[in-house]
Design a protein around this motif. Structure first.
Motif, PDB file in Angstrom:
ATOM      1  N   THR A  60       0.812  -1.213   0.000  1.00  0.00           N
ATOM      2  CA  THR A  60       0.000   0.000   0.000  1.00  0.00           C
ATOM      3  C   THR A  60       0.851   1.272   0.000  1.00  0.00           C
ATOM      4  N   TRP A  61       2.168   1.095  -0.047  1.00  0.00           N
ATOM      5  CA  TRP A  61       3.074   2.233  -0.167  1.00  0.00           C
ATOM      6  C   TRP A  61       3.881   2.059  -1.442  1.00  0.00           C
ATOM      7  N   LEU A  62       3.914   3.095  -2.258  1.00  0.00           N
ATOM      8  CA  LEU A  62       4.472   2.999  -3.601  1.00  0.00           C
ATOM      9  C   LEU A  62       5.708   3.880  -3.761  1.00  0.00           C
ATOM     10  N   GLU A  63       6.464   3.578  -4.803  1.00  0.00           N
ATOM     11  CA  GLU A  63       7.563   4.455  -5.202  1.00  0.00           C
ATOM     12  C   GLU A  63       6.988   5.725  -5.839  1.00  0.00           C
ATOM     13  N   PRO A  64       7.676   6.865  -5.672  1.00  0.00           N
ATOM     14  CA  PRO A  64       7.270   8.077  -6.395  1.00  0.00           C
ATOM     15  C   PRO A  64       7.662   7.952  -7.869  1.00  0.00           C
ATOM     16  N   ASP A  65       6.832   7.246  -8.624  1.00  0.00           N
ATOM     17  CA  ASP A  65       7.172   6.899 -10.000  1.00  0.00           C
ATOM     18  C   ASP A  65       6.906   8.068 -10.947  1.00  0.00           C
ATOM     19  N   ARG A  66       7.060   7.803 -12.251  1.00  0.00           N
ATOM     20  CA  ARG A  66       6.899   8.870 -13.247  1.00  0.00           C
ATOM     21  C   ARG A  66       5.503   9.496 -13.192  1.00  0.00           C
ATOM     22  N   ARG A  67       4.477   8.657 -13.014  1.00  0.00           N
ATOM     23  CA  ARG A  67       3.104   9.163 -12.942  1.00  0.00           C
ATOM     24  C   ARG A  67       2.976  10.141 -11.773  1.00  0.00           C
ATOM     25  N   TRP A  68       3.499   9.748 -10.612  1.00  0.00           N
ATOM     26  CA  TRP A  68       3.413  10.608  -9.436  1.00  0.00           C
ATOM     27  C   TRP A  68       4.173  11.912  -9.662  1.00  0.00           C
ATOM     28  N   ARG A  69       5.347  11.823 -10.250  1.00  0.00           N
ATOM     29  CA  ARG A  69       6.173  13.011 -10.455  1.00  0.00           C
ATOM     30  C   ARG A  69       5.509  13.985 -11.421  1.00  0.00           C
ATOM     31  N   GLU A  70       4.878  13.463 -12.449  1.00  0.00           N
ATOM     32  CA  GLU A  70       4.201  14.338 -13.399  1.00  0.00           C
ATOM     33  C   GLU A  70       3.061  15.102 -12.729  1.00  0.00           C
ATOM     34  N   LYS A  71       2.422  14.485 -11.761  1.00  0.00           N
ATOM     35  CA  LYS A  71       1.315  15.142 -11.060  1.00  0.00           C
ATOM     36  C   LYS A  71       1.781  16.284 -10.169  1.00  0.00           C
ATOM     37  N   GLY A  73       3.706  18.733 -10.977  1.00  0.00           N
ATOM     38  CA  GLY A  73       3.763  19.996 -11.699  1.00  0.00           C
ATOM     39  C   GLY A  73       5.090  20.241 -12.381  1.00  0.00           C
ATOM     40  N   ALA A  74       5.048  21.162 -13.349  1.00  0.00           N
ATOM     41  CA  ALA A  74       6.218  21.405 -14.203  1.00  0.00           C
ATOM     42  C   ALA A  74       7.292  22.255 -13.535  1.00  0.00           C
ATOM     43  N   ARG A  75       6.983  22.900 -12.435  1.00  0.00           N
ATOM     44  CA  ARG A  75       7.949  23.813 -11.824  1.00  0.00           C
ATOM     45  C   ARG A  75       8.466  23.275 -10.490  1.00  0.00           C
ATOM     46  N   THR A  76       8.455  21.967 -10.351  1.00  0.00           N
ATOM     47  CA  THR A  76       8.953  21.344  -9.133  1.00  0.00           C
ATOM     48  C   THR A  76      10.234  20.575  -9.422  1.00  0.00           C
ATOM     49  N   ARG A  77      10.906  20.162  -8.379  1.00  0.00           N
ATOM     50  CA  ARG A  77      12.138  19.374  -8.529  1.00  0.00           C
ATOM     51  C   ARG A  77      11.873  18.072  -9.273  1.00  0.00           C
ATOM     52  N   TRP A  78      10.638  17.593  -9.201  1.00  0.00           N
ATOM     53  CA  TRP A  78      10.309  16.296  -9.804  1.00  0.00           C
ATOM     54  C   TRP A  78      10.220  16.370 -11.319  1.00  0.00           C
ATOM     55  N   SER A  79      10.190  17.589 -11.866  1.00  0.00           N
ATOM     56  CA  SER A  79      10.121  17.743 -13.320  1.00  0.00           C
ATOM     57  C   SER A  79      11.494  17.874 -13.958  1.00  0.00           C
ATOM     58  N   ALA A  80      12.546  17.937 -13.158  1.00  0.00           N
ATOM     59  CA  ALA A  80      13.900  18.038 -13.698  1.00  0.00           C
ATOM     60  C   ALA A  80      14.206  16.823 -14.567  1.00  0.00           C
ATOM     61  N   PHE A  81      15.028  17.022 -15.584  1.00  0.00           N
ATOM     62  CA  PHE A  81      15.361  15.934 -16.501  1.00  0.00           C
ATOM     63  C   PHE A  81      15.907  14.725 -15.758  1.00  0.00           C
ATOM     64  N   SER A  82      16.819  14.960 -14.823  1.00  0.00           N
ATOM     65  CA  SER A  82      17.432  13.843 -14.091  1.00  0.00           C
ATOM     66  C   SER A  82      16.399  13.109 -13.250  1.00  0.00           C
ATOM     67  N   ALA A  83      15.441  13.849 -12.681  1.00  0.00           N
ATOM     68  CA  ALA A  83      14.398  13.216 -11.874  1.00  0.00           C
ATOM     69  C   ALA A  83      13.505  12.340 -12.742  1.00  0.00           C
ATOM     70  N   ARG A  84      13.197  12.810 -13.943  1.00  0.00           N
ATOM     71  CA  ARG A  84      12.355  12.022 -14.842  1.00  0.00           C
ATOM     72  C   ARG A  84      13.081  10.774 -15.334  1.00  0.00           C
ATOM     73  N   GLU A  85      14.384  10.884 -15.556  1.00  0.00           N
ATOM     74  CA  GLU A  85      15.144   9.706 -15.978  1.00  0.00           C
ATOM     75  C   GLU A  85      15.212   8.659 -14.862  1.00  0.00           C
ATOM     76  N   ILE A  86      15.486   9.104 -13.654  1.00  0.00           N
ATOM     77  CA  ILE A  86      15.540   8.179 -12.523  1.00  0.00           C
ATOM     78  C   ILE A  86      14.201   7.477 -12.349  1.00  0.00           C
ATOM     79  N   ALA A  87      13.114   8.181 -12.650  1.00  0.00           N
ATOM     80  CA  ALA A  87      11.776   7.613 -12.467  1.00  0.00           C
ATOM     81  C   ALA A  87      11.508   6.429 -13.382  1.00  0.00           C
ATOM     82  N   SER A  88      12.339   6.231 -14.404  1.00  0.00           N
ATOM     83  CA  SER A  88      12.161   5.103 -15.316  1.00  0.00           C
ATOM     84  C   SER A  88      13.104   3.943 -15.015  1.00  0.00           C
ATOM     85  N   THR A  89      13.913   4.069 -13.974  1.00  0.00           N
ATOM     86  CA  THR A  89      14.790   2.968 -13.595  1.00  0.00           C
ATOM     87  C   THR A  89      14.074   2.042 -12.610  1.00  0.00           C
ATOM     88  N   LEU A  90      14.586   0.836 -12.473  1.00  0.00           N
ATOM     89  CA  LEU A  90      13.906  -0.212 -11.713  1.00  0.00           C
ATOM     90  C   LEU A  90      13.479   0.204 -10.300  1.00  0.00           C
TER      91      LEU A  90
END
Length: 408
Positions: A60-71, A73-90
């Motif tokens: 019932t506890w999940l990783e902050p995956d790409r879907r979560w990061r996109e939610k 917003g575009a002006r947060t740390r989660w939208s950084a290129f490196s953050a989006r790339e990490i979100a696609s790793t295992l």
């Protein structure tokens, strides 16, 4: 509000040089405020061992995956290129994506570990030769000569990456990690973005080259595996890139910190050296106690899948909790006299996370640490700490910038 201000003050102190050198008194202060503390930026800090353990093992506890990061917003740390790339790793995937990718990755099974064991032993002996030679001049930096070199020597050889590329890959790994930090600054995120872009170009080139001429190596095997799973070759190649990236990052950053921290524990107290030297069977326990006492990663982050309550605190779906592993490992409710380094205690730690996200490379990290400890104690008796090491300016990912030693 008073709790929020106290948390701001405490986290600010964690980022100072003194806080980096010894964060544990600050963690004790954080634990005293309760098992769940409101984070200044939103979300929650969890400090109790049993609660952290329950969360990492729960579906019932999940990783902050790409879907979560996109939610977010575009002006947060989660939208950084490196953050989006990490979100696609295992490590950042949730089922069913996580299940699919982990199956494709395979495991560090007994056969793989046996194969890697020969590489670990050869590399360890070679690096200790270099260290011994340098010690003839008086002092040497163990972190630079051994801890930083052993993981890249092992994983670089396994992935069949050119030796000339290893130093740069190690540097890029240290730079990209800021995107996974608890409170990265804008400049740190920018450095992560630059490093991640170079890593992406590098590994996509590796994948294209291997596809043109398959070898007997993991990257080639992953290409074959993904081709059977994914009809779109570009998507298959990207999946192999993310696997290769994950293996490199996981193998280098935390493993080098484990090795340096383990040796620091060994050389800062002569009686510990004598203990391991007189009882080599204690080596695995010494490694496990190192992982508890000061783990390579002090924070694990999860998000709530559903609305829930943690110790009387309401948590909404998609709220983030930061599991303060460094604090949880010193929880007196779990460990007697937790601030004492004791390799005789029963192992219990979250250094490799837990549940479906239990670290894929844990067997290799243990192999490297145990091999190094056994051979170091036998080869260099009298190794002594010259000065306390400096620490990188991080909260989540620990890193010793130096470990200066000498022989007496």
């Amino acid at each position: 509000m008073s709790d929020r201000r106290a948390a701001v003050s405490l986290l600010s102190r964690l980022r100072t040089a003194q806080g980096q050198a010894d964060p544990f008194p600050l963690y004790a202060e954080l634990r005293s405020k309760g098992p769940v503390v409101l984070a200044p930026w939103g979300g929650f800090l969890v400090t109790r061992f049993d609660l952290c353990d329950r969360i990492v093992r729960s579906g019932t506890w999940l990783e902050p995956d790409r879907r979560w990061r996109e939610k977010q917003g575009a002006r947060t740390r989660w939208s950084a290129f490196s953050a989006r790339e990490i979100a696609s790793t295992l490590p950042a995937l949730n089922p069913p994506d996580h299940t699919r990718v982990r199956r494709a990755a395979g495991n560090f099974d007994r056969g793989t570990i046996d194969q890697l064991g020969h590489t670990v032993t050869r590399a360890t002996d070679r690096l200790l030769d270099v260290l011994a030679d340098r010690l003839r001049d008086g002092t040497a930096d163990f972190a630079a000569l051994v801890s930083e070199e052993l993981p890249i020597a092992v994983i670089g050889d396994w992935l069949d990456l050119p030796r000339a590329d290893w130093p740069r890959l190690r540097e890029l790994t240290h730079e990209q990690v800021y995107t996974q930090e608890l409170l990265p600054t804008a400049s740190q995120l920018a450095r992560s973005d630059v490093a991640m872009a170079e890593l992406r170009d590098y590994f996509l080139t590796v994948v294209r080259d291997r596809r043109a001429c398959l070898r007997e190596d993991p990257v080639s095997r992953w290409i074959t595996t993904w081709d059977a799973m994914e009809p779109d070759q570009d998507k298959a190649d990207e999946a192999v890139y993310y696997l290769s990236l994950f293996v490199l990052l996981a193998a280098l950053e935390t493993s080098s910190t484990l090795l340096s921290t383990m040796v620091l524990r060994l050389v800062e107290r002569p009686e510990r050296w004598d203990l391991v030297a007189s009882c080599p069977d204690l080596v695995p326990a010494f490694v496990e106690e190192t992982l508890r006492f000061d783990p390579p990663s002090h924070v694990i982050s999860r998000v709530a899948a559903v609305d829930c309550t943690l110790e009387g605190v309401d948590v909404r779906a998609d709220d983030m909790v930061h599991l303060m592993v460094g604090a949880a490992h010193r929880d007196p409710a779990r460990h007697h006299d937790p601030d004492r380094f004791d390799p005789h205690r029963k192992p219990a730690h979250l250094a490799f996370s837990g549940g479906i996200h239990y670290c894929l490379g844990a067997p290799l990290a243990r192999l490297e640490a145990q091999t190094l400890l056994r051979r170091l104690v036998r080869r260099l008796p009298g190794l002594t700490l010259v000065r306390p090491p400096a620490m990188a300016p991080r909260v989540a990912f620990r890193r010793l910038l130096n470990l200066d030693v000498t022989l007496i």
